[in-house]
Structure formats: C-alpha cells, structure tokens
Design a protein around this motif. Structure first.
Motif, PDB file in Angstrom:
ATOM      1  N   VAL A 101       0.425  -1.106  -0.462  1.00 17.58           N
ATOM      2  CA  VAL A 101      -0.122   0.117   0.123  1.00 17.58           C
ATOM      3  C   VAL A 101       1.510   1.237  -0.148  1.00 17.58           C
ATOM      4  O   VAL A 101       2.386   1.264   0.636  1.00 17.58           O
ATOM      5  N   GLU A 102       0.975   2.043  -0.298  1.00 18.85           N
ATOM      6  CA  GLU A 102       0.999   3.483  -1.140  1.00 18.85           C
ATOM      7  C   GLU A 102       0.747   4.007   0.699  1.00 18.85           C
ATOM      8  O   GLU A 102       0.239   4.230   1.227  1.00 18.85           O
ATOM      9  N   LEU A 103       2.283   4.638   1.159  1.00 26.64           N
ATOM     10  CA  LEU A 103       2.748   5.698   2.006  1.00 26.64           C
ATOM     11  C   LEU A 103       1.603   6.524   2.411  1.00 26.64           C
ATOM     12  O   LEU A 103       0.846   6.238   3.498  1.00 26.64           O
ATOM     13  N   ASN A 104       0.934   7.430   1.731  1.00 32.70           N
ATOM     14  CA  ASN A 104       0.225   8.418   1.452  1.00 32.70           C
ATOM     15  C   ASN A 104      -1.023   7.880   1.812  1.00 32.70           C
ATOM     16  O   ASN A 104      -2.327   7.973   2.578  1.00 32.70           O
ATOM     17  N   GLN A 105      -1.588   6.589   1.594  1.00 35.51           N
ATOM     18  CA  GLN A 105      -2.915   5.713   0.883  1.00 35.51           C
ATOM     19  C   GLN A 105      -2.656   5.451   3.098  1.00 35.51           C
ATOM     20  O   GLN A 105      -4.157   5.384   2.914  1.00 35.51           O
ATOM     21  N   LEU A 106      -1.997   4.657   3.309  1.00 36.89           N
ATOM     22  CA  LEU A 106      -1.497   3.813   4.809  1.00 36.89           C
ATOM     23  C   LEU A 106      -2.365   5.096   5.268  1.00 36.89           C
ATOM     24  O   LEU A 106      -3.129   5.147   6.634  1.00 36.89           O
ATOM     25  N   LEU A 107      -1.794   5.583   5.540  1.00 36.77           N
ATOM     26  CA  LEU A 107      -2.950   7.369   6.705  1.00 36.77           C
ATOM     27  C   LEU A 107      -3.324   7.403   6.410  1.00 36.77           C
ATOM     28  O   LEU A 107      -4.476   7.928   7.765  1.00 36.77           O
ATOM     29  N   LYS A 108      -3.882   7.249   5.196  1.00 33.14           N
ATOM     30  CA  LYS A 108      -5.884   7.512   5.319  1.00 33.14           C
ATOM     31  C   LYS A 108      -6.440   7.211   5.775  1.00 33.14           C
ATOM     32  O   LYS A 108      -7.723   6.473   6.118  1.00 33.14           O
ATOM     33  N   LEU A 109      -6.191   5.405   4.737  1.00 34.85           N
ATOM     34  CA  LEU A 109      -7.448   4.065   5.404  1.00 34.85           C
ATOM     35  C   LEU A 109      -7.602   3.943   7.069  1.00 34.85           C
ATOM     36  O   LEU A 109      -7.777   3.633   7.060  1.00 34.85           O
ATOM     37  N   VAL A 110      -5.849   4.569   7.646  1.00 36.91           N
ATOM     38  CA  VAL A 110      -5.891   4.338   9.271  1.00 36.91           C
ATOM     39  C   VAL A 110      -6.446   5.289  10.016  1.00 36.91           C
ATOM     40  O   VAL A 110      -6.394   5.325  10.963  1.00 36.91           O
TER      41      VAL A 110
ATOM     42  N   GLY B 111      -5.675  11.501   0.727  1.00 40.23           N
ATOM     43  CA  GLY B 111      -4.550  11.493   0.499  1.00 40.23           C
ATOM     44  C   GLY B 111      -3.892  12.243   0.314  1.00 40.23           C
ATOM     45  O   GLY B 111      -2.524  12.559   0.310  1.00 40.23           O
ATOM     46  N   GLY B 112      -4.263  13.177   0.068  1.00 39.95           N
ATOM     47  CA  GLY B 112      -3.451  14.792  -0.943  1.00 39.95           C
ATOM     48  C   GLY B 112      -2.942  15.436   1.373  1.00 39.95           C
ATOM     49  O   GLY B 112      -1.689  15.614   1.114  1.00 39.95           O
ATOM     50  N   GLN B 113      -3.371  14.999   2.486  1.00 41.74           N
ATOM     51  CA  GLN B 113      -2.964  15.311   3.661  1.00 41.74           C
ATOM     52  C   GLN B 113      -1.919  14.303   3.524  1.00 41.74           C
ATOM     53  O   GLN B 113      -1.000  14.419   4.505  1.00 41.74           O
ATOM     54  N   GLY B 114      -1.793  13.087   3.733  1.00 41.30           N
ATOM     55  CA  GLY B 114      -0.926  12.144   4.007  1.00 41.30           C
ATOM     56  C   GLY B 114       0.427  12.231   3.122  1.00 41.30           C
ATOM     57  O   GLY B 114       0.782  12.185   3.877  1.00 41.30           O
ATOM     58  N   LYS B 115       0.205  12.945   2.152  1.00 41.72           N
ATOM     59  CA  LYS B 115       1.003  13.221   1.116  1.00 41.72           C
ATOM     60  C   LYS B 115       1.937  14.538   2.491  1.00 41.72           C
ATOM     61  O   LYS B 115       2.925  14.165   2.232  1.00 41.72           O
ATOM     62  N   ALA B 116       1.252  15.128   2.735  1.00 45.33           N
ATOM     63  CA  ALA B 116       1.280  16.610   3.479  1.00 45.33           C
ATOM     64  C   ALA B 116       1.885  16.320   4.709  1.00 45.33           C
ATOM     65  O   ALA B 116       2.815  16.696   5.118  1.00 45.33           O
ATOM     66  N   ILE B 117       1.499  14.823   5.275  1.00 46.71           N
ATOM     67  CA  ILE B 117       2.305  14.655   6.924  1.00 46.71           C
ATOM     68  C   ILE B 117       3.563  13.835   6.004  1.00 46.71           C
ATOM     69  O   ILE B 117       4.495  13.940   7.101  1.00 46.71           O
ATOM     70  N   VAL B 118       3.505  13.232   4.442  1.00 47.97           N
ATOM     71  CA  VAL B 118       5.080  12.711   4.957  1.00 47.97           C
ATOM     72  C   VAL B 118       5.760  13.395   4.467  1.00 47.97           C
ATOM     73  O   VAL B 118       7.117  13.575   4.712  1.00 47.97           O
ATOM     74  N   ALA B 119       5.833  15.031   3.953  1.00 49.96           N
ATOM     75  CA  ALA B 119       6.859  15.277   3.375  1.00 49.96           C
ATOM     76  C   ALA B 119       7.106  16.652   4.409  1.00 49.96           C
ATOM     77  O   ALA B 119       8.715  16.852   4.553  1.00 49.96           O
ATOM     78  N   SER B 120       6.531  16.195   5.721  1.00 52.84           N
ATOM     79  CA  SER B 120       6.833  17.701   6.833  1.00 52.84           C
ATOM     80  C   SER B 120       8.591  16.059   7.217  1.00 52.84           C
ATOM     81  O   SER B 120       9.387  17.560   7.918  1.00 52.84           O
ATOM     82  N   GLY B 121       8.036  15.295   7.042  1.00 52.50           N
ATOM     83  CA  GLY B 121       9.367  14.877   8.024  1.00 52.50           C
ATOM     84  C   GLY B 121       9.368  14.343   9.076  1.00 52.50           C
ATOM     85  O   GLY B 121      10.108  13.436   9.907  1.00 52.50           O
ATOM     86  N   ASP B 122       7.563  13.708   9.143  1.00 49.83           N
ATOM     87  CA  ASP B 122       6.596  13.520  10.711  1.00 49.83           C
ATOM     88  C   ASP B 122       6.819  11.909  10.492  1.00 49.83           C
ATOM     89  O   ASP B 122       7.002  11.599  11.504  1.00 49.83           O
ATOM     90  N   VAL B 123       7.065  12.112   9.705  1.00 50.48           N
ATOM     91  CA  VAL B 123       6.634  10.462   9.619  1.00 50.48           C
ATOM     92  C   VAL B 123       8.028   8.962   9.341  1.00 50.48           C
ATOM     93  O   VAL B 123       8.950   9.673   8.414  1.00 50.48           O
ATOM     94  N   THR B 124       8.088   7.872  10.491  1.00 57.39           N
ATOM     95  CA  THR B 124       9.029   6.720   9.810  1.00 57.39           C
ATOM     96  C   THR B 124       8.864   5.673   9.572  1.00 57.39           C
ATOM     97  O   THR B 124       7.691   4.935  10.145  1.00 57.39           O
ATOM     98  N   VAL B 125       9.589   4.982   8.832  1.00 54.40           N
ATOM     99  CA  VAL B 125       8.952   3.647   8.573  1.00 54.40           C
ATOM    100  C   VAL B 125      10.250   2.772   9.050  1.00 54.40           C
ATOM    101  O   VAL B 125      11.346   2.592   8.590  1.00 54.40           O
ATOM    102  N   ASP B 126      10.271   1.521   9.385  1.00 52.29           N
ATOM    103  CA  ASP B 126      10.902   0.515  10.436  1.00 52.29           C
ATOM    104  C   ASP B 126      12.255   1.490  10.947  1.00 52.29           C
ATOM    105  O   ASP B 126      13.353   1.064  10.947  1.00 52.29           O
TER     106      ASP B 126
END
Length: 74
Positions: free
Chosen positions: A13-22, A28-43
């Motif tokens: 699943v694409e990261l921005n869509q995951l944030l929306k789905l949960v 999805g646009g807000q999900g992209k903004a959250i990722v762009a802010s640098g506040d998301v970590t993966v592993d």
C-alpha cells in the motif's frame, strides 16, 4: 502510544494511502503533506517518499501513533 494494526490485503500500500486508510489523514493529499513534513518513519528511518510501498511486516510511526502492517494469512 496509539498502536494501530492494519491488515494488508495486497502486495503493498502506498504510504500516503495507508495514513488515510487508518484515519491519521483525512485524504490522500493530507497524507502526502504529513509525509513531506518529515514526521513519518518506516522501520525507524524517516521516509519522505509519499508513495513509498509499504509491505507486511513494516512498522510506520507518525507522532505518537504506530501502525503495524500485518499480512493476511493464506
């Protein structure tokens, strides 16, 4: 910390869509903004790719929320 288990029913699943789905992003646009802010970590590593492919077994953290991506048994 809020722990969210997400059952993945496909290969990824694409990261921005995951944030929306949960429910951590309203769209999805807000999900992209959250990722762009640098506040998301993966592993444990900061992830800036908005459409990074997230697969079963990965841990995504946003603020005080942890998303555990689970695969479907089968």
């Amino acid at each position: 910390m809020q722990i969210i288990d997400f059952d993945l029913d496909r290969d990824h699943v694409e990261l921005n869509q995951l944030l929306k789905l949960v429910g951590l992003a309203d769209s999805g646009g807000q999900g992209k903004a959250i990722v762009a802010s640098g506040d998301v970590t993966v592993d444990g590593a900061v992830e800036l790719r908005k459409t990074a492919k997230i697969r079963a077994g990965q841990i995504v953290r946003v603020g005080d929320a942890e998303i555990r991506v689970l695969g479907v048994e089968g």
